[in-house]
Design a protein around this motif. Structure first.
Motif, PDB file in Angstrom:
ATOM      1  N   LEU A 190      28.899  41.066  31.144  1.00  0.00           N
ATOM      2  CA  LEU A 190      27.942  40.152  31.765  1.00  0.00           C
ATOM      3  C   LEU A 190      26.807  40.941  32.410  1.00  0.00           C
ATOM      4  O   LEU A 190      27.029  42.027  32.978  1.00  0.00           O
ATOM      5  CB  LEU A 190      28.638  39.300  32.834  1.00  0.00           C
ATOM      6  N   ASP A 191      25.615  40.375  32.368  1.00  0.00           N
ATOM      7  CA  ASP A 191      24.459  41.087  32.932  1.00  0.00           C
ATOM      8  C   ASP A 191      24.342  40.934  34.444  1.00  0.00           C
ATOM      9  O   ASP A 191      23.455  41.519  35.076  1.00  0.00           O
ATOM     10  CB  ASP A 191      23.161  40.659  32.241  1.00  0.00           C
ATOM     11  N   ALA A 192      25.270  40.161  35.045  1.00  0.00           N
ATOM     12  CA  ALA A 192      25.261  39.969  36.496  1.00  0.00           C
ATOM     13  C   ALA A 192      26.643  39.477  36.919  1.00  0.00           C
ATOM     14  O   ALA A 192      27.396  38.922  36.106  1.00  0.00           O
ATOM     15  CB  ALA A 192      24.200  38.948  36.902  1.00  0.00           C
ATOM     16  N   PRO A 193      27.017  39.646  38.193  1.00  0.00           N
ATOM     17  CA  PRO A 193      28.262  39.049  38.678  1.00  0.00           C
ATOM     18  C   PRO A 193      28.233  37.532  38.497  1.00  0.00           C
ATOM     19  O   PRO A 193      27.173  36.911  38.476  1.00  0.00           O
ATOM     20  CB  PRO A 193      28.278  39.430  40.170  1.00  0.00           C
ATOM     21  N   ILE A 194      29.404  36.947  38.348  1.00  0.00           N
ATOM     22  CA  ILE A 194      29.508  35.498  38.168  1.00  0.00           C
ATOM     23  C   ILE A 194      29.128  34.813  39.478  1.00  0.00           C
ATOM     24  O   ILE A 194      29.687  35.112  40.536  1.00  0.00           O
ATOM     25  CB  ILE A 194      30.931  35.101  37.732  1.00  0.00           C
ATOM     26  N   ARG A 195      28.194  33.889  39.407  1.00  0.00           N
ATOM     27  CA  ARG A 195      27.692  33.207  40.600  1.00  0.00           C
ATOM     28  C   ARG A 195      28.449  31.895  40.806  1.00  0.00           C
ATOM     29  O   ARG A 195      27.972  30.801  40.509  1.00  0.00           O
ATOM     30  CB  ARG A 195      26.185  32.952  40.485  1.00  0.00           C
ATOM     31  N   TRP A 196      29.653  32.024  41.323  1.00  0.00           N
ATOM     32  CA  TRP A 196      30.471  30.843  41.583  1.00  0.00           C
ATOM     33  C   TRP A 196      29.827  29.978  42.654  1.00  0.00           C
ATOM     34  O   TRP A 196      29.320  30.490  43.653  1.00  0.00           O
ATOM     35  CB  TRP A 196      31.861  31.260  42.053  1.00  0.00           C
ATOM     36  N   THR A 197      29.869  28.668  42.457  1.00  0.00           N
ATOM     37  CA  THR A 197      29.405  27.777  43.513  1.00  0.00           C
ATOM     38  C   THR A 197      30.403  27.739  44.665  1.00  0.00           C
ATOM     39  O   THR A 197      30.034  27.427  45.796  1.00  0.00           O
ATOM     40  CB  THR A 197      29.162  26.364  42.965  1.00  0.00           C
ATOM     41  N   ALA A 198      31.671  28.039  44.404  1.00  0.00           N
ATOM     42  CA  ALA A 198      32.652  28.263  45.466  1.00  0.00           C
ATOM     43  C   ALA A 198      32.517  29.724  45.887  1.00  0.00           C
ATOM     44  O   ALA A 198      33.018  30.624  45.211  1.00  0.00           O
ATOM     45  CB  ALA A 198      34.063  27.956  44.972  1.00  0.00           C
ATOM     46  N   GLU A 199      31.833  29.971  46.984  1.00  0.00           N
ATOM     47  CA  GLU A 199      31.450  31.336  47.327  1.00  0.00           C
ATOM     48  C   GLU A 199      32.635  32.269  47.519  1.00  0.00           C
ATOM     49  O   GLU A 199      32.540  33.469  47.260  1.00  0.00           O
ATOM     50  CB  GLU A 199      30.568  31.331  48.585  1.00  0.00           C
TER      51      GLU A 199
ATOM     52  N   HIS B 191      41.648  31.765  39.759  1.00  0.00           N
ATOM     53  CA  HIS B 191      42.344  30.693  39.050  1.00  0.00           C
ATOM     54  C   HIS B 191      41.429  29.474  39.055  1.00  0.00           C
ATOM     55  O   HIS B 191      40.872  29.140  40.107  1.00  0.00           O
ATOM     56  CB  HIS B 191      43.655  30.319  39.741  1.00  0.00           C
ATOM     57  N   LEU B 192      41.310  28.811  37.938  1.00  0.00           N
ATOM     58  CA  LEU B 192      40.445  27.622  37.921  1.00  0.00           C
ATOM     59  C   LEU B 192      40.790  26.720  36.747  1.00  0.00           C
ATOM     60  O   LEU B 192      41.543  27.098  35.858  1.00  0.00           O
ATOM     61  CB  LEU B 192      38.971  28.016  37.874  1.00  0.00           C
ATOM     62  N   GLY B 193      40.211  25.530  36.803  1.00  0.00           N
ATOM     63  CA  GLY B 193      40.361  24.560  35.730  1.00  0.00           C
ATOM     64  C   GLY B 193      41.127  23.327  36.114  1.00  0.00           C
ATOM     65  O   GLY B 193      40.831  22.238  35.628  1.00  0.00           O
ATOM     66  N   VAL B 194      42.145  23.477  37.006  1.00  0.00           N
ATOM     67  CA  VAL B 194      43.025  22.347  37.302  1.00  0.00           C
ATOM     68  C   VAL B 194      43.524  22.426  38.740  1.00  0.00           C
ATOM     69  O   VAL B 194      43.545  23.506  39.349  1.00  0.00           O
ATOM     70  CB  VAL B 194      44.249  22.318  36.358  1.00  0.00           C
TER      71      VAL B 194
ATOM     72  N   GLU C  18      35.205  28.576  28.418  1.00  0.00           N
ATOM     73  CA  GLU C  18      33.870  28.894  28.916  1.00  0.00           C
ATOM     74  C   GLU C  18      33.223  27.681  29.590  1.00  0.00           C
ATOM     75  O   GLU C  18      32.446  27.841  30.541  1.00  0.00           O
ATOM     76  CB  GLU C  18      33.012  29.429  27.780  1.00  0.00           C
ATOM     77  N   ALA C  19      33.565  26.484  29.139  1.00  0.00           N
ATOM     78  CA  ALA C  19      33.036  25.278  29.788  1.00  0.00           C
ATOM     79  C   ALA C  19      33.585  25.142  31.208  1.00  0.00           C
ATOM     80  O   ALA C  19      32.875  24.707  32.125  1.00  0.00           O
ATOM     81  CB  ALA C  19      33.379  24.044  28.961  1.00  0.00           C
ATOM     82  N   VAL C  20      34.876  25.502  31.401  1.00  0.00           N
ATOM     83  CA  VAL C  20      35.453  25.476  32.748  1.00  0.00           C
ATOM     84  C   VAL C  20      34.691  26.424  33.662  1.00  0.00           C
ATOM     85  O   VAL C  20      34.343  26.083  34.803  1.00  0.00           O
ATOM     86  CB  VAL C  20      36.950  25.855  32.695  1.00  0.00           C
ATOM     87  N   ILE C  21      34.418  27.631  33.170  1.00  0.00           N
ATOM     88  CA  ILE C  21      33.695  28.607  33.990  1.00  0.00           C
ATOM     89  C   ILE C  21      32.271  28.115  34.278  1.00  0.00           C
ATOM     90  O   ILE C  21      31.791  28.185  35.418  1.00  0.00           O
ATOM     91  CB  ILE C  21      33.664  29.968  33.280  1.00  0.00           C
ATOM     92  N   GLU C  22      31.611  27.606  33.253  1.00  0.00           N
ATOM     93  CA  GLU C  22      30.233  27.124  33.417  1.00  0.00           C
ATOM     94  C   GLU C  22      30.162  25.995  34.443  1.00  0.00           C
ATOM     95  O   GLU C  22      29.194  25.895  35.209  1.00  0.00           O
ATOM     96  CB  GLU C  22      29.691  26.643  32.066  1.00  0.00           C
ATOM     97  N   ARG C  23      31.194  25.165  34.486  1.00  0.00           N
ATOM     98  CA  ARG C  23      31.212  24.052  35.428  1.00  0.00           C
ATOM     99  C   ARG C  23      31.222  24.544  36.874  1.00  0.00           C
ATOM    100  O   ARG C  23      30.636  23.912  37.758  1.00  0.00           O
ATOM    101  CB  ARG C  23      32.443  23.179  35.149  1.00  0.00           C
TER     102      ARG C  23
END
Length: 527
Positions: free
Chosen positions: A322-331, A340-343, A412-417
Motif C-alpha cells: 500500500l502507498d500509505a497506512p490504512i486510514r481507518w475511520t475507527a481511529e 478484526h473486522l466484518g462482523v 476488500e469491500a469490508v476493508i473499504e467500508r
C-alpha cells in the motif's frame, strides 16, 4: 549414519533438531521444498521493498513459549517489536474494542462499551497472572502434564480449579455473557478464538480466546524485525553452529522400519538415509501415517482413526503493498498490528455456521495484519505492508478461480467500508488461495493452518487420534513432531520439543522401560 533424521524443516522440525543437537546427537533435517521454514517464511514477492509474511505473522504464543525462550533466538538475530496496539475489533457500526499491552488503556476501551467491563477485564487478567506459569508449563509439557497440573491445583485450590475446568469447556459466547455487559470484551475473546476454527458456540472456545487475549495483554502480538523468516534463519543458524545438517529439495516418501522400529528415511530420489536412534516427522499426522508409514503397516483401528482425522477450515489470504497506512475511520484501529473486522458477535456465529454447512460466507470475518505499523522496516516510509485472511469451508482443495475472485472482492469491500480509499492505495496485490497455501507447504492441507481442528474431540488425549496424545507413535523410535501433535498449532515449538525430548528420553534403561510402557499402551488401544 546420523543419530536422527528429522523430516520437515518447519519451525517444529528445526526446534526438534536443535534440541537433539544440544544433546550431542548428529542430526540431518530433510526438507521437500527448496527453502526451510514451513509456514514461517517471508519475502518481497508482492512488491520489491515490501516484506510479506507468507503465512504466520504475529507470535504471542512464541513470545510466551518456554521452548523458544530456551533456544535464545535473539542471540541469532531475532529482535521482537510491537505495534502501538495489539488487536482492535472493529464492529460494523465502526466502534472498536481495542486490546493494548497497557492494561489501563484496554480497560478504558472496554469501559466505553459498558460501565464496569473494564474492571471485569482487570479481574480476568489478574486471574491469568496468578496461574500463568503452571498453565503455560502444562500447555507445553508432554501429555499428561502431571507436575504442572499439580502446581496449578495447589495455586488455585479445589474450588477455583473446578471453576477453571468449567471455563475450559465453556463456549466463548456464554463466557462473555456471564462476565460482561457490553459487546467489546466478548468480541475480543470470540475473535481470538476464531484464530482457530472454534465458533462462538463451540465447547472450549472461551479458553482459547481467553488465553490468546491474555497473552496479548501481557506480551502483545510481537513480530520479528525484518519478517517472519528471521525466526527460521535463527533456528537454522543455531542448528548449523552445533553441527546439524539441512538438506533442501529432499522429499521424504517412506519411513524405513526394521526390527527395532523406525531406522531410516527414504527420499524421492531413492536415497536411503539410515538413522541410528530416531526418526522425527514434522508433518501432519495423516501425511505421516498414510504416506510415510503406510496404512498397511498400521493396526486396522489406527488406520480407521487416521481416516476420521478432521482438518480445520480452509484459508484464503490476500497480501497488499500500500502507498500509505490504512486510514481507518475507527481511529483506534490505525495503531493496531492486528485488526478484526466484518462482523459483530452474531455475525461471527453466522460466519461459523456458513463454514460448518459448507457455504462460502457472504459476510466474512477478516483478520488483517498491518505489518509496517508493527515493524517499520517492512516497507518504505509512509507506506504499509498488509495482509488479511479469512476462512472458507474445508470441503476441497480446489476452488474455482471465480469463487476466489468473488471472495477477495468481499474481503476488500469490508476493508473499504471501514477505510474509504483503501482500494486506491493498493500498489500491488497477491492472493493465496487454499491450493496455493498447500502447494507452498504440504502441511497446510487445503489451507488448513492448524494441522487439524482445535475442537475438543481432537485435543488432549484425542490429538491427533484417540490414544496418541504424546509424540510417540505405535512404531518404536518414530515420533510425530508436527502441529497435529499436542499442544497443536501456533509458532511455539511445543510439538517439536516434545518429540525431541521423547527421543532423548528413550536412551538408558529407564527411558527404554518408559518407551516399552508407551508402546504396550498403544498395542492395547489398537489391538
Amino acid at each position: 549414519m546420523p543419530d536422527a533424521v528429522v523430516v520437515g524443516a518447519g519451525h517444529n522440525g528445526l526446534v526438534a533438531a536443535n534440541l537433539l543437537a544440544d544433546a550431542g546427537w548428529d542430526v540431518v533435517v530433510v526438507e521437500a521444498n527448496s527453502a526451510p521454514g514451513g509456514a514461517v517464511r517471508s519475502d518481497e514477492s508482492v512488491r520489491p521493498g515490501f516484506v510479506t509474511d507468507l503465512f504466520s505473522a504475529f507470535y504471542p504464543l512464541g513470545a510466551a513459549s518456554p521452548v523458544l525462550d530456551g533456544l535464545d533466538l535473539p542471540a541469532y538475530g531475532v529482535r521482537w517489536v510491537h505495534a502501538p496496539a495489539v488487536v482492535s475489533h472493529v464492529l460494523p457500526d465502526d466502534r472498536a474494542a481495542t486490546l493494548y499491552r497497557e492494561l489501563d488503556r484496554t480497560a478504558a476501551s472496554l469501559e466505553a462499551f459498558a460501565p464496569g467491563d473494564g474492571a471485569v477485564w482487570r479481574a480476568m487478567y489478574a486471574e491469568f497472572e496468578r496461574i500463568r506459569e503452571p498453565l503455560l508449563d502444562a500447555l507445553f509439557t508432554p501429555f499428561p502434564p502431571v507436575r504442572p497440573a499439580l502446581r496449578l491445583l495447589r495455586r488455585l485450590g479445589a474450588a477455583d480449579a473446578l471453576r477453571l475446568a468449567r471455563f475450559g469447556l465453556t463456549p466463548v459466547r456464554r463466557a462473555g455473557e456471564e462476565r460482561f455487559a457490553g459487546a467489546g470484551a466478548p468480541l475480543l475473546l470470540a475473535g481470538n478464538a476464531l484464530h482457530t476454527d472454534l465458533p462462538p458456540e463451540g465447547a472450549g472456545s472461551a479458553l482459547y480466546g481467553w488465553l490468546l487475549a491474555m497473552l496479548g495483554q501481557q506480551v502483545g502480538f510481537p513480530v520479528p524485525v525484518g519478517g517472519s523468516g528471521r525466526i527460521t534463519e535463527a533456528l537454522l543458524a543455531r542448528l548449523l553452529a552445533r553441527g546439524g545438517q539441512l538438506r533442501t529439495g529432499a522429499r521424504a516418501v517412506r519411513i524405513g522400519i526394521g526390527a527395532d522400529g523406525a531406522d531410516a528415511v527414504v527420499l524421492e530420489s531413492g536415497e536411503r538415509i539410515a538413522a541410528r536412534r530416531a526418526v522425527l516427522a514434522d508433518v501432519a499426522a495423516p501425511a505421516l501415517y498414510r504416506d510415510l508409514v503406510g496404512l498397511d503397516r498400521l493396526p486396522a483401528r489406527l488406520a480407521d482413526d487416521v481416516h476420521a482425522f478432521e482438518w480445520d477450515m480452509a484459508t484464503l489470504k490476500v497480501n497488499w503493498a500500500l502507498d500509505a497506512p490504512i486510514r481507518w475511520t475507527a481511529e483506534a484501529a490505525r495503531d493496531a498490528g492486528t485488526v478484526h473486522l466484518g462482523v459483530d458477535l452474531d455475525g461471527l456465529t453466522h460466519y461459523a455456521a456458513d463454514l460448518a454447512t459448507k457455504h462460502i460466507p457472504h459476510q466474512p470475518f477478516v483478520v488483517l495484519g498491518q505489518m509496517t505499523t508493527a515493524d517499520p522496516t517492512r516497507s518504505p516510509a509512509g507506506t504499509e505492508s498488509a495482509w488479511a485472511y479469512t476462512h472458507l469451508p474445508a470441503r476441497r482443495t480446489e476452488y474455482r478461480p471465480e469463487e476466489i475472485a468473488e471472495h477477495v472482492e468481499r474481503v476488500e469491500a469490508v476493508i473499504e467500508r471501514h477505510a474509504p480509499g483503501f482500494g486506491g492505495s493498493v500498489l500491488a496485490r497477491s492472493v493465496q488461495a487454499p491450493a496455493d497455501l498447500q502447494a507452498a507447504d504440504a502441511n497446510l492441507r487445503a489451507g488448513a493452518i492448524n494441522a487439524g481442528t482445535a475442537s475438543l474431540h481432537q485435543q488432549l488425549i484425542f490429538r491427533p487420534v484417540p490414544g496418541l496424545a504424546r509424540s510417540e507413535t505405535p512404531i518404536e523410535r518414530l515420533y510425530l513432531a508436527g502441529a497435529s501433535a499436542h499442544p497443536g498449532g501456533g509458532v511455539h515449538g511445543g510439538p517439536g520439543a516434545n518429540a525431541a525430548r521423547a527421543a532423548l528420553g528413550r536412551d538408558g534403561l529407564r527411558g527404554r522401560a518408559r518407551a516399552a510402557l508407551v508402546n504396550a499402551a498403544h498395542r492395547r488401544i489398537y489391538r
